[in-house]
Design a protein around this motif. Structure first.
Motif, short mmCIF file in Angstrom:
data_model
loop_
_atom_site.label_atom_id
_atom_site.label_comp_id
_atom_site.label_asym_id
_atom_site.label_seq_id
_atom_site.Cartn_x
_atom_site.Cartn_y
_atom_site.Cartn_z
N VAL A 41 0.37 -1.12 0.71
CA VAL A 41 0.34 -0.18 -0.18
C VAL A 41 0.89 1.86 -0.37
CG1 VAL A 41 -1.64 1.74 1.13
CG2 VAL A 41 -1.76 -1.55 1.11
N LEU A 42 1.86 1.05 0.81
CA LEU A 42 2.65 2.03 0.79
C LEU A 42 3.68 2.99 -0.66
CD1 LEU A 42 4.56 1.93 4.27
CD2 LEU A 42 3.12 3.80 4.20
N THR A 43 3.79 1.36 -1.28
CA THR A 43 4.64 1.36 -2.52
C THR A 43 3.14 2.35 -3.77
OG1 THR A 43 4.39 -0.44 -3.05
CG2 THR A 43 6.70 0.57 -1.90
N VAL A 44 2.55 1.24 -3.28
CA VAL A 44 0.92 1.87 -4.64
C VAL A 44 0.70 2.46 -4.34
CG1 VAL A 44 -0.78 0.34 -6.16
CG2 VAL A 44 1.16 -0.76 -4.99
N GLU A 45 -0.20 2.17 -3.42
CA GLU A 45 -0.94 4.03 -3.04
C GLU A 45 -0.53 5.34 -2.54
OE1 GLU A 45 -4.53 3.39 -3.97
OE2 GLU A 45 -4.24 1.02 -4.17
N PHE A 46 0.84 5.15 -2.25
CA PHE A 46 1.57 6.49 -2.10
C PHE A 46 2.72 6.71 -2.44
CE2 PHE A 46 -1.03 4.81 1.72
CZ PHE A 46 -2.40 6.08 1.98
N GLY A 47 3.05 6.30 -3.27
CA GLY A 47 4.66 6.61 -4.08
C GLY A 47 5.74 6.44 -2.95
N ALA A 48 5.73 5.83 -2.20
CA ALA A 48 7.28 5.35 -1.55
C ALA A 48 8.04 4.45 -2.09
CB ALA A 48 6.78 4.85 -0.48
N SER A 49 9.10 4.79 -2.06
CA SER A 49 10.36 4.18 -2.57
C SER A 49 10.10 2.60 -1.72
CB SER A 49 11.25 4.43 -2.99
OG SER A 49 11.97 5.00 -1.57
N LEU A 50 11.22 1.66 -2.34
CA LEU A 50 11.01 0.46 -0.98
C LEU A 50 12.14 0.29 -0.03
CD1 LEU A 50 11.77 -2.38 -4.29
CD2 LEU A 50 9.96 -1.87 -3.31
N GLY A 51 13.06 1.73 -0.39
CA GLY A 51 13.50 2.05 0.85
C GLY A 51 12.76 2.63 2.26
N GLN A 52 12.08 3.43 1.80
CA GLN A 52 11.34 4.02 2.31
C GLN A 52 10.01 3.27 3.09
OE1 GLN A 52 9.46 7.08 -0.30
NE2 GLN A 52 10.77 9.29 0.00
N ALA A 53 9.75 2.54 2.44
CA ALA A 53 8.43 1.54 2.71
C ALA A 53 8.85 0.49 4.01
CB ALA A 53 8.06 0.75 1.92
N GLY A 54 10.66 0.50 3.44
CA GLY A 54 10.69 -0.37 4.86
C GLY A 54 10.93 0.05 5.84
N LEU A 55 11.48 1.48 6.28
CA LEU A 55 12.25 2.55 6.99
C LEU A 55 10.78 2.32 7.84
CD1 LEU A 55 14.47 5.27 5.83
CD2 LEU A 55 15.21 3.28 7.58
N VAL A 56 9.78 2.69 6.93
CA VAL A 56 8.36 2.78 7.91
C VAL A 56 8.01 1.95 8.04
CG1 VAL A 56 6.21 3.24 7.19
CG2 VAL A 56 7.30 4.84 5.85
#
Length: 401
Positions: A41-56
């Motif tokens: 959801v963070l990557t597809v819906e909110f445009g986060a990178s994989l690195g950002q999603a991992g941090l979240v």
């Protein structure tokens, strides 16, 4: 009807409060299929990178540690029922916030909130089970709790697979709804469970060396368990098997946990004997996994390590609840529950490093050896955990056996 009665037999005579807690937690577990999709959801819906999603996701995991400690403190100060309702309501709010977010930063804040309230439910629910159950019946009560969660987890996976084909945000809406439904059930059906600590009986949980020893042992067990959850799908890939086989493994594990509660009768053993047997069975399952090359052999391994979990998980909870003074049980269980948060941070590192250095065989042989060592050490643990400090009630030793 006869078969159903046979399966229910180990849990006859348990307090209605235990059944209500199990029902509420099962409904909530069925709805809790959002976490595996949070990174998506963070990557597809909110445009986060994989690195950002991992941090979240790391932020979420870190937030669950103070969440459990808060749940334990509130359980002893505010009361079991109120704390459970508070935790479930907080989860509903956070899930709804994620679903309604319009920006990545909003989703990040909602995820942080979800982590901070996610574990509040566990200490008061586990403490209430101990409150309303005699020590010799606690393994059966906690066994029912874990069996229900295992069965609900399989159903949760099926629901996730069905709903994930539509807008992923609906997953969080569904989870918010189940959290609120559970909160209402608990608020209306459970006793208050007030357990305020008398001023003259305040305890400093972190000074109990027995609890810290149990936390260390429980963390090793939780790490072995999480290594199975993280490492088995990767091992299936290494062996050229489809990752969907892990879903079959989870389903078989749930069935083994439920059926074996009646057929094996682990409740007849004391805590330390049960844990020793559990580690031997777990070690056998891990050993088979080290040499498995087909799904059928992995399923055979699953039967053994699932039986090991049956002997292990409930006994660690009965030991933690048995160590605690009645007015501090929530905090004791919260501290012991940190084992899972710590294991969730350790296991991804140990799995990936061992797979890199020694492959699947090295990962599971190392894990099996550790399980056997813990089985051998149980007499040593018995001697130290049954040593009753002068400040504890004289019957604390009996609560551990």
């Amino acid at each position: 009807m006869g078969a159903a009665a046979t399966l229910v037999a180990p849990w006859r005579g348990l307090s209605p409060a235990v059944w209500i807690l199990v029902a509420a937690r099962t409904v909530n577990r069925v709805g809790a299929f959002t976490l595996p999709f949070l990174g998506v959801v963070l990557t597809v819906e909110f445009g986060a990178s994989l690195g950002q999603a991992g941090l979240v996701l790391a932020l979420f995991g870190a937030a669950t540690i103070p969440s459990r400690l808060l749940g334990g403190r509130l359980a002893d100060r505010l009361g079991r029922r109120r704390t459970i309702v508070l935790g479930l309501t907080g989860c509903a709010v956070a899930q709804a916030w994620i679903a309604l977010s319009s920006s990545l930063w909003s989703a990040v804040l909602a995820t942080a909130l979800l982590g901070l309230v996610f574990e509040i439910y566990e200490p008061p629910s586990q403490a209430m089970i101990a409150d309303v159950t005699e020590p010799d019946r606690r393994p059966a009560a906690y066994g029912l709790y874990s069996a229900a969660l295992a069965a609900a987890g399989v159903l949760a996976g099926l629901l996730a697979a069905a709903i994930s084909h539509v807008d992923l945000r609906w997953l969080f809406v569904a989870d918010a709804f189940t959290c609120l439904a559970c909160a209402v059930l608990v608020a209306l059906a459970l006793p208050t469970g007030e357990q305020a600590a008398p001023q003259e009986a305040r305890v400093t949980v972190w000074r109990d060396g027995r609890l810290l020893l149990l936390l260390a042992s429980g963390t090793i067990f939780a790490t072995l368990y999480m290594q199975l959850v993280i490492g088995l799908p990767l091992t299936l890939l290494e062996e050229g098997l489809t990752p969907s086989g892990f879903g079959i493994i989870l389903a078989v594990s749930a069935v083994v946990l439920i059926v074996a509660q009646r057929l094996v009768r682990p409740q007849r053993l004391d805590d330390f004997a049960s844990i020793a047997i559990g580690y031997v069975l777990l070690g056998v399952g891990l050993l088979i996994s080290a040499f498995a090359q087909s799904l059928a052999i992995f399923l055979l391994a699953t039967v053994f390590w699932s039986l090991g979990d049956l002997f292990l998980l409930t006994r660690y909870l009965t030991q933690a609840s048995g160590l605690a003074p009645d007015h501090a049980r929530g905090r004791y269980l919260a501290v012991f529950g940190l084992s899972w948060g710590i294991a969730t941070m350790i296991a991804p590192i140990t799995v990936t490093k061992l797979l890199e250095l020694a492959g699947p065989k090295g990962l599971w042989l190392t894990s099996a050896a550790l399980a056997v060592v813990l089985a051998i050490l149980q007499p040593w643990f018995r001697k130290r955990l049954t040593r009753v400090p002068a400040s504890c009630p004289t019957d604390r030793r009996a609560a551990l056996n």
